[in-house]
Design a protein around this motif. Structure first.
Motif, PDB file in Angstrom:
ATOM      1  N   ILE A  68       0.807  -1.256   0.021  1.00 43.60           N
ATOM      2  CA  ILE A  68      -0.018  -0.077   0.096  1.00 43.60           C
ATOM      3  C   ILE A  68       0.848   1.295   0.076  1.00 43.60           C
ATOM      4  CG2 ILE A  68      -1.541   1.187   1.377  1.00 43.60           C
ATOM      5  CD1 ILE A  68      -2.789  -1.458   2.285  1.00 43.60           C
ATOM      6  N   ILE A  69       2.015   1.255   0.805  1.00 48.81           N
ATOM      7  CA  ILE A  69       2.744   2.419   0.844  1.00 48.81           C
ATOM      8  C   ILE A  69       3.351   2.523  -0.541  1.00 48.81           C
ATOM      9  CG2 ILE A  69       4.707   3.325   2.053  1.00 48.81           C
ATOM     10  CD1 ILE A  69       4.166   1.992   4.634  1.00 48.81           C
ATOM     11  N   TRP A  70       4.087   1.506  -1.146  1.00 46.57           N
ATOM     12  CA  TRP A  70       4.611   1.452  -2.573  1.00 46.57           C
ATOM     13  C   TRP A  70       3.671   2.089  -3.529  1.00 46.57           C
ATOM     14  CZ3 TRP A  70       3.828  -1.587  -6.983  1.00 46.57           C
ATOM     15  CH2 TRP A  70       4.805  -1.328  -7.641  1.00 46.57           C
ATOM     16  N   LEU A  71       2.429   1.771  -3.330  1.00 47.10           N
ATOM     17  CA  LEU A  71       1.293   2.160  -4.549  1.00 47.10           C
ATOM     18  C   LEU A  71       1.096   3.822  -4.044  1.00 47.10           C
ATOM     19  CD1 LEU A  71      -1.234  -0.915  -4.644  1.00 47.10           C
ATOM     20  CD2 LEU A  71       0.352  -0.174  -6.286  1.00 47.10           C
ATOM     21  N   PHE A  72       1.068   4.047  -2.842  1.00 47.39           N
ATOM     22  CA  PHE A  72       0.922   5.393  -2.528  1.00 47.39           C
ATOM     23  C   PHE A  72       2.047   6.372  -3.116  1.00 47.39           C
ATOM     24  CE2 PHE A  72      -2.684   4.496   0.264  1.00 47.39           C
ATOM     25  CZ  PHE A  72      -3.525   5.620   0.267  1.00 47.39           C
ATOM     26  N   THR A  73       3.187   5.845  -3.262  1.00 49.00           N
ATOM     27  CA  THR A  73       4.346   6.517  -4.014  1.00 49.00           C
ATOM     28  C   THR A  73       4.033   6.762  -5.201  1.00 49.00           C
ATOM     29  OG1 THR A  73       5.528   4.819  -4.196  1.00 49.00           O
ATOM     30  CG2 THR A  73       5.942   5.663  -1.941  1.00 49.00           C
ATOM     31  N   GLY A  74       2.987   6.545  -5.768  1.00 47.44           N
ATOM     32  CA  GLY A  74       2.727   6.728  -7.370  1.00 47.44           C
ATOM     33  C   GLY A  74       2.008   8.017  -7.436  1.00 47.44           C
TER      34      GLY A  74
END
Length: 384
Positions: A71-77
């Motif tokens: 989720i954190i990785w997706l939010f970085t987009g």
């Protein structure tokens, strides 16, 4: 003897207990970490009787951690593009698309990356050089070119150095344009036209090379001739300005005189038409009078002949200053109004001269209606 040397007792001077020479066990560290995470999530129980649920708790913990990290990785987009910017999305380093102002999302690194490009920033540079004109004269030209980014994708990927390409294209276009124009045109009224031509040609090259740049303006400074002949060119420019000034004055004078001349011509034409109509009317009136006299003459020739004779003599004598007395037995004391007769004679002469010049109306003699006083005088003469 140091604490970590052989025979030193193996005690940690900071109170850490005996020092083990080997590194810590990796399995033990992982086990302790799992226990702490399980205790934090409420899965562990006090005592050592829960050994059978250890593997399930560790799998669940790893899955939760992986989900959180995903989720954190997706939010970085998530990224936001300002109104003055454009977002260029690159997928594995290759151009993918260009995004407009506002919030957007892309596949996070390392799959996709975003580079923000300011498209409202105006960049400018100055180009100055001495060039040869069409009539083989040397002129110093200085101009300023302003540009901004129009297509962010082409600006980043189609040309390695767009600014350098713009400078080279400007120099090429300026040399071609100045080389195709004469010096007088460049120094006088052709400055704005040359600047517009240079802008259009440079923009055409920028579109052909796909640099992504838009030429917003080209400001050309007044061209200067070489210093050795500058005085002669200044004199030529002053002479040209004097010529334009005199031409403007002549045109203003013509604009003032022509309407007046046209008005006088129209008035003369109108007077001529009026004179023509008057002469025609007089001729028609005389024709009608002659026809009427002819009809009367056919009826009574002797009376009409005598009447015409008397009228003719009356008109002739009326225009003469001589007073004739043809009265038998005349008296020297006879009273004659000479002043009135002379005045009448002058008026008759003036009327006759005006009728000859065509400036006055027909006289009483032309209409065939003699003055009643002259008729009475003629009657008196005939009676006497």
């Amino acid at each position: 003897m140091a604490w970590n040397e052989p025979g030193g007792g193996g005690k940690d001077p900071w109170g850490g207990g005996p020092n083990n020479s080997g590194p810590p066990d990796l399995d033990e560290i992982v086990r302790k970490l799992q226990e702490r995470v399980s205790g934090f999530l409420g899965g562990g129980k006090g005592g050592g009787g829960g050994g059978g649920s250890g593997p399930d708790i560790s799998k669940r913990t790893i899955g939760i951690i992986a989900a959180v990290l995903l989720i954190i990785w997706l939010f970085t987009g998530i990224y936001i593009v300002d109104p003055a910017e454009r977002g260029v999305v690159m997928r594995f380093g290759a151009y993918a698309k260009t995004t407009e102002p506002g919030p957007h999302w892309h596949i996070p690194y390392p799959v996709e990356t975003v580079q923000l490009v300011n498209v409202d920033e105006i960049s400018s540079f100055t180009h100055k050089a001495a060039m040869l004109t069409k009539d083989e004269n040397i002129v110093d030209v200085e101009l300023t070119v302003q540009s901004r980014i129009q297509d962010a994708g082409n600006y980043l990927f189609q040309d390695q150095a767009p600014e350098k390409t713009l400078r080279d294209a400007t120099e090429t276009v300026v040399r071609k344009t100045i080389g195709g124009s004469k010096l007088d045109f460049i120094l006088t009224e052709g400055r704005s036209a040359i600047a517009t031509m240079i802008k259009e040609r440079v923009q055409s090259l920028m579109d052909e090379y796909k640099t992504g740049l838009l030429v917003t303006s080209v400001n050309m400074q007044p061209a200067k001739p070489p210093e050795p002949v500058k005085a002669a060119f200044d004199d030529a420019i002053k002479a040209r300005e004097d010529k334009e000034r005199l031409e403007n004055q002549a045109e203003a004078y013509a604009n003032e005189i022509l309407p007046q001349a046209r008005g006088e011509a129209a008035r003369a034409v109108a007077d001529a038409k009026a004179y023509r109509d008057r002469v025609i009317a007089e001729a028609e009136g005389q024709t009608s009078r002659f026809t009427a006299v002819l009809n009367e003459y056919s009826k009574a020739p002797q009376v009409t002949r005598e009447r015409l004779y008397l009228e003719t003599i009356e008109n002739v004598l009326g225009a003469n200053n001589t007073v004739l007395l043809d009265v038998p037995g005349g008296d020297s004391l006879m009273y004659l109004p000479l002043d009135q007769l002379m005045k009448k004679s002058k008026q008759s002469q003036a009327s006759t001269s005006d009728s000859r010049r065509g400036l006055s109306q027909p006289t009483t003699a032309s209409t065939g209606t003699p003055d009643p006083r002259s008729r009475s005088t003629s009657r008196e003469r005939s009676t006497r």
